[in-house]
Design a protein around this motif. Sequence first.
Motif, PDB file in Angstrom:
ATOM      1  N   ALA A 240      -4.280 -10.441   3.415  1.00 41.44           N
ATOM      2  CA  ALA A 240      -4.704 -10.940   4.721  1.00 41.44           C
ATOM      3  C   ALA A 240      -5.733 -10.010   5.349  1.00 41.44           C
ATOM      4  O   ALA A 240      -6.611 -10.431   6.078  1.00 41.44           O
ATOM      5  N   SER A 241      -5.642  -8.706   5.037  1.00 40.51           N
ATOM      6  CA  SER A 241      -6.553  -7.759   5.689  1.00 40.51           C
ATOM      7  C   SER A 241      -7.787  -7.517   4.832  1.00 40.51           C
ATOM      8  O   SER A 241      -7.806  -7.768   3.630  1.00 40.51           O
ATOM      9  N   THR A 242      -8.795  -7.001   5.481  1.00 38.03           N
ATOM     10  CA  THR A 242     -10.100  -6.845   4.863  1.00 38.03           C
ATOM     11  C   THR A 242     -10.144  -5.704   3.849  1.00 38.03           C
ATOM     12  O   THR A 242      -9.611  -4.631   4.087  1.00 38.03           O
ATOM     13  N   ALA A 243     -10.800  -5.978   2.737  1.00 35.08           N
ATOM     14  CA  ALA A 243     -11.148  -4.912   1.801  1.00 35.08           C
ATOM     15  C   ALA A 243     -12.668  -4.833   1.794  1.00 35.08           C
ATOM     16  O   ALA A 243     -13.352  -5.823   2.055  1.00 35.08           O
ATOM     17  N   LEU A 244     -13.167  -3.634   1.513  1.00 31.84           N
ATOM     18  CA  LEU A 244     -14.608  -3.437   1.542  1.00 31.84           C
ATOM     19  C   LEU A 244     -15.082  -3.016   0.163  1.00 31.84           C
ATOM     20  O   LEU A 244     -14.521  -2.096  -0.438  1.00 31.84           O
ATOM     21  N   HIS A 245     -16.078  -3.726  -0.323  1.00 30.38           N
ATOM     22  CA  HIS A 245     -16.688  -3.309  -1.580  1.00 30.38           C
ATOM     23  C   HIS A 245     -18.152  -3.038  -1.300  1.00 30.38           C
ATOM     24  O   HIS A 245     -18.889  -3.932  -0.887  1.00 30.38           O
ATOM     25  N   ILE A 264     -20.750 -11.150 -12.592  1.00 26.99           N
ATOM     26  CA  ILE A 264     -19.916 -12.290 -12.221  1.00 26.99           C
ATOM     27  C   ILE A 264     -19.001 -11.805 -11.117  1.00 26.99           C
ATOM     28  O   ILE A 264     -18.006 -11.139 -11.366  1.00 26.99           O
ATOM     29  N   GLN A 265     -19.400 -12.069  -9.902  1.00 29.14           N
ATOM     30  CA  GLN A 265     -18.681 -11.572  -8.732  1.00 29.14           C
ATOM     31  C   GLN A 265     -17.677 -12.613  -8.285  1.00 29.14           C
ATOM     32  O   GLN A 265     -18.040 -13.698  -7.869  1.00 29.14           O
ATOM     33  N   ASN A 266     -16.417 -12.267  -8.398  1.00 31.12           N
ATOM     34  CA  ASN A 266     -15.374 -13.221  -8.034  1.00 31.12           C
ATOM     35  C   ASN A 266     -14.290 -12.536  -7.203  1.00 31.12           C
ATOM     36  O   ASN A 266     -13.101 -12.632  -7.499  1.00 31.12           O
ATOM     37  N   TRP A 267     -14.706 -11.813  -6.187  1.00 32.51           N
ATOM     38  CA  TRP A 267     -13.746 -11.172  -5.282  1.00 32.51           C
ATOM     39  C   TRP A 267     -12.918 -12.222  -4.565  1.00 32.51           C
ATOM     40  O   TRP A 267     -13.362 -13.349  -4.361  1.00 32.51           O
ATOM     41  N   SER A 268     -11.745 -11.822  -4.118  1.00 31.59           N
ATOM     42  CA  SER A 268     -10.966 -12.699  -3.250  1.00 31.59           C
ATOM     43  C   SER A 268     -11.664 -12.774  -1.887  1.00 31.59           C
ATOM     44  O   SER A 268     -12.526 -11.957  -1.570  1.00 31.59           O
ATOM     45  N   ASN A 269     -11.274 -13.773  -1.096  1.00 31.27           N
ATOM     46  CA  ASN A 269     -12.017 -14.033   0.145  1.00 31.27           C
ATOM     47  C   ASN A 269     -11.851 -12.968   1.233  1.00 31.27           C
ATOM     48  O   ASN A 269     -12.575 -12.992   2.222  1.00 31.27           O
ATOM     49  N   ASN A 270     -10.894 -12.055   1.067  1.00 28.27           N
ATOM     50  CA  ASN A 270     -10.757 -11.007   2.084  1.00 28.27           C
ATOM     51  C   ASN A 270     -11.655  -9.803   1.794  1.00 28.27           C
ATOM     52  O   ASN A 270     -11.639  -8.823   2.532  1.00 28.27           O
ATOM     53  N   VAL A 271     -12.452  -9.894   0.742  1.00 28.33           N
ATOM     54  CA  VAL A 271     -13.339  -8.774   0.410  1.00 28.33           C
ATOM     55  C   VAL A 271     -14.719  -8.998   1.026  1.00 28.33           C
ATOM     56  O   VAL A 271     -15.300 -10.073   0.901  1.00 28.33           O
ATOM     57  N   ASN A 273     -18.423  -7.894   0.588  1.00 33.50           N
ATOM     58  CA  ASN A 273     -19.164  -7.389  -0.559  1.00 33.50           C
ATOM     59  C   ASN A 273     -20.586  -7.052  -0.122  1.00 33.50           C
ATOM     60  O   ASN A 273     -21.415  -7.940   0.037  1.00 33.50           O
ATOM     61  N   LEU A 274     -20.842  -5.776   0.119  1.00 37.11           N
ATOM     62  CA  LEU A 274     -22.115  -5.354   0.718  1.00 37.11           C
ATOM     63  C   LEU A 274     -22.759  -4.356  -0.219  1.00 37.11           C
ATOM     64  O   LEU A 274     -22.396  -3.179  -0.246  1.00 37.11           O
ATOM     65  N   VAL A 275     -23.688  -4.847  -1.010  1.00 39.07           N
ATOM     66  CA  VAL A 275     -24.117  -4.118  -2.194  1.00 39.07           C
ATOM     67  C   VAL A 275     -25.628  -3.936  -2.202  1.00 39.07           C
ATOM     68  O   VAL A 275     -26.362  -4.840  -1.830  1.00 39.07           O
ATOM     69  N   THR A 276     -26.055  -2.749  -2.624  1.00 34.69           N
ATOM     70  CA  THR A 276     -27.494  -2.513  -2.777  1.00 34.69           C
ATOM     71  C   THR A 276     -27.803  -2.311  -4.260  1.00 34.69           C
ATOM     72  O   THR A 276     -27.249  -1.412  -4.890  1.00 34.69           O
ATOM     73  N   LYS A 277     -28.662  -3.171  -4.783  1.00 31.95           N
ATOM     74  CA  LYS A 277     -29.018  -3.095  -6.199  1.00 31.95           C
ATOM     75  C   LYS A 277     -30.533  -3.053  -6.315  1.00 31.95           C
ATOM     76  O   LYS A 277     -31.207  -3.922  -5.763  1.00 31.95           O
ATOM     77  N   MET A 300     -23.512  -9.690   1.047  1.00 34.26           N
ATOM     78  CA  MET A 300     -24.920  -9.457   1.377  1.00 34.26           C
ATOM     79  C   MET A 300     -25.490  -8.640   0.231  1.00 34.26           C
ATOM     80  O   MET A 300     -25.110  -7.493   0.039  1.00 34.26           O
ATOM     81  N   LYS A 301     -26.346  -9.257  -0.527  1.00 32.62           N
ATOM     82  CA  LYS A 301     -26.845  -8.607  -1.737  1.00 32.62           C
ATOM     83  C   LYS A 301     -28.178  -9.212  -2.132  1.00 32.62           C
ATOM     84  O   LYS A 301     -28.292 -10.418  -2.264  1.00 32.62           O
ATOM     85  N   TYR A 302     -29.179  -8.375  -2.309  1.00 30.67           N
ATOM     86  CA  TYR A 302     -30.522  -8.851  -2.619  1.00 30.67           C
ATOM     87  C   TYR A 302     -31.087  -7.991  -3.744  1.00 30.67           C
ATOM     88  O   TYR A 302     -31.848  -7.046  -3.484  1.00 30.67           O
ATOM     89  N   PRO A 303     -30.694  -8.252  -4.979  1.00 32.22           N
ATOM     90  CA  PRO A 303     -31.160  -7.409  -6.080  1.00 32.22           C
ATOM     91  C   PRO A 303     -32.688  -7.284  -6.051  1.00 32.22           C
ATOM     92  O   PRO A 303     -33.390  -8.286  -5.877  1.00 32.22           O
TER      93      PRO A 303
END
Lengths: 468, 250
Positions: A240-245, A264-271, A273-277, A300-303
């Motif tokens: 239920a609580s937020t996880a941060l990736h 293949i990004q398939n995190w659960s909906n509580n994650v 996902n803020l990634v810099t590539k 939020m990800k913009y390779p």
Amino acid sequence: MSDEARDIVGDYRYGFHDEDKSIIRFDNGLSEQIVRDISAIKNEPEWMTDIRVKAYHHFVEREMPKWGNPEILNDIDFEAITYFLRSTDATEDDWKDVPEDIQNTFDKVGLREAENTWLGGITAQYDSEAVYHSIREDLESQGVIFLDMDSGLREHPELVKKYFGKVVPHSDNKFAALNTAVWSGGSFLYIPKGVHVEMPVQAYFRINAENMGQFERTLILADEGSSVHYIEGCTAPSYASTALHSAVVELIAMDGAKIRYSTIQNWSNNVLNLVTKRAHAMKNSTVEWIDSNIGSGLTMKYPAILLKGEGSHAEVVSVAYAGENQHQDTGAKVHHLAANTTSNIVSKSISKDGGRSTYRGLLQVTPKAHNCRSKIVCDALMLDQDSRSDTYPTMEIGNSSADLEHEASVSKVSGDQLFYLMSRGFNEQEAMGLIVNGFFDPFTRELPSDYAVEMNKLLNIKMEGSIG
Amino acid sequence: MRVMPEEILNISNLYVSVEGTEIIKGLSLTINKGEVHALMGRNGAGKSTLANALMGHPAYSIDSGEITYNGQQLEELEVFERARAGMFLSFQYPSVLPGVKVGTFLKKSIEAVSGNPIKQRDFRNQLKAAMQLLDMDRTFLSRYVNDGFSGGEKKRLEILQLVLLQPTLAMLDETDSGLDIDALKIVSKGINQVAPQAGCLVITHYQRLLEHVKADYVHVMVDGNIVKSGGPDLAHKLEEQGYDWLEAEA
Ligand SMILES: Nc1ncnc2c1ncn2[C@@H]1O[C@H](COP(=O)(O)OP(=O)(O)OP(=O)(O)O)[C@@H](O)[C@H]1O
Ligand SMILES: [Mg+2]
């Protein structure tokens, strides 16, 4: 979807979690001391501690991004996150030495089977650190280095020092700063000159504990004339609580090298996902981001690819699926900094059940980059009225010799398409599944076949539920 | 001794409307197993409307009348259930399915209609036989369904599905339109292969199809109803004289 597929995959089949049996878990919350403690527990050289601390202060001062989904971003409680958790004493190279429930977890996500059949090496990260690692001997004997990032720093400090943060500096954005301050795990991959790694190597990132922050850091160096295909997968329990990736990935393709990086990004909906590539492509090299975002509450990800060397080529193929309570804010950035560089961007997004997908793209051609070519195709498919899709393409073209093509479309599934499929025996859900799989085909056909099958199954599950 | 005909479709006093406009007005028709019924009529007479309504297109509403299919009330079945019960419509305008490969589509469709998975080898054999019959190139299989297909190619793909799915009731909506002579013969082969085990409703504008497909009945539709039925001679007469005389008669 067939019953068989349903049996295998359930709803979000990766939503289970193991009991938290961590041997070290830092208190929630972030401070300079936590940052120093992470560095200390890893016995890092001082220069890395300094980088971390500097990045931490930048993180504190740096504003939140104003794009993407500010509402969610501003709501993140950084004090409620665990920044470091150690599950096992060591990164093992024999599954037998990995605790059984963790073994089982990586079994269930399919990693162990893939390792045995067609991968050249794998790293399995569980919360903050890698718990298992392997590489085929033939690759090792050719001089390929494939390690988790912590081991990479220990064993190859000179290489890491030279390249760490050179492609994505900590000051790039707030989350790059956060990652630089508290990074743990990720992959370090070096391919020597002229070596072609035929079998893909894979990293799998699993979040297990609640309120976890996972901050892996990946650096891939493909030396002159070499090539490699790196695949990453990820899943997390549903809490239920937020996880941060918040990951940072840096790629450097030296002259004539080729890097393909598939996600293949398939995190659960509580994650979140803020990634810099980002990648640097040197002369005549090729960098390909094959990027899928199926899970997470907000991505939020913009390779990005900086085409720095003449004749280099950038390829970004990305798909996003935004279902209920999901916002996929994704895109691609390509900078043509040298002459005769080419790029090809294909972005496909699907929104359903009130989900939101956003394409945010940047194409830059600098004045001295003569005779560049770029093609951008951006397609959005809306499966119902409640969903939302936006496109924000930005072009900065400083050289008039550039040959540019840009196509964008937003479409809906037509009633006639559905009727046609249903007249061939498919119920509405199966019909939608076929249309969606078809829409993503330009992406899935770039994947190794096992993953393409997996991807289609994932999408079919996503199609279940609210139709009808 | 006479064998009792095996009734497949029975339509009685059918009224169908589209967006509030009545298109089919009191039509009745019975199709038995092994019979080929040709349905002719001017543009806009309501032929496609009839076929679409029978298949269950949501835009067509059945206002009154009865349709039984294999003795069952048709309205109780959803579109995909009709397909699984053996109904098939070859579309006048088949849809494009971007990204869906023909091979995948055909296999999944066979499985969906039969309700059972098919072994890859069995599928390959069936497919090979059907494609040979219809003189189709294997390169078709890796193309996307109807994407960039010529008019004739689309029709051939419809017939390939007809042959693979082996329906009990085959409705073909102008499958012969836009075909060259060779393609017409090939498409006819497909129909003839299915016809003995099925009831066929063949919508066409051209008598020439009936040179290759033996129709037991020819029906003429005017303004939403069948106004005349007869044998193949009726098709000849229509070809020569057009529809005016019928409308005058009606
Ligand atoms: N979905 C629809 N929406 C509105 N009107 C429709 C629709 N479908 C059919 N009609 C109307 O119903 C009438 C009959 O059309 P239908 O397509 O059944 O004719 P047809 O006999 O098949 O003609 P053709 O020989 O040109 O194919 C026409 O006036 C047509 O415009
Ligand atoms: Mg018609």
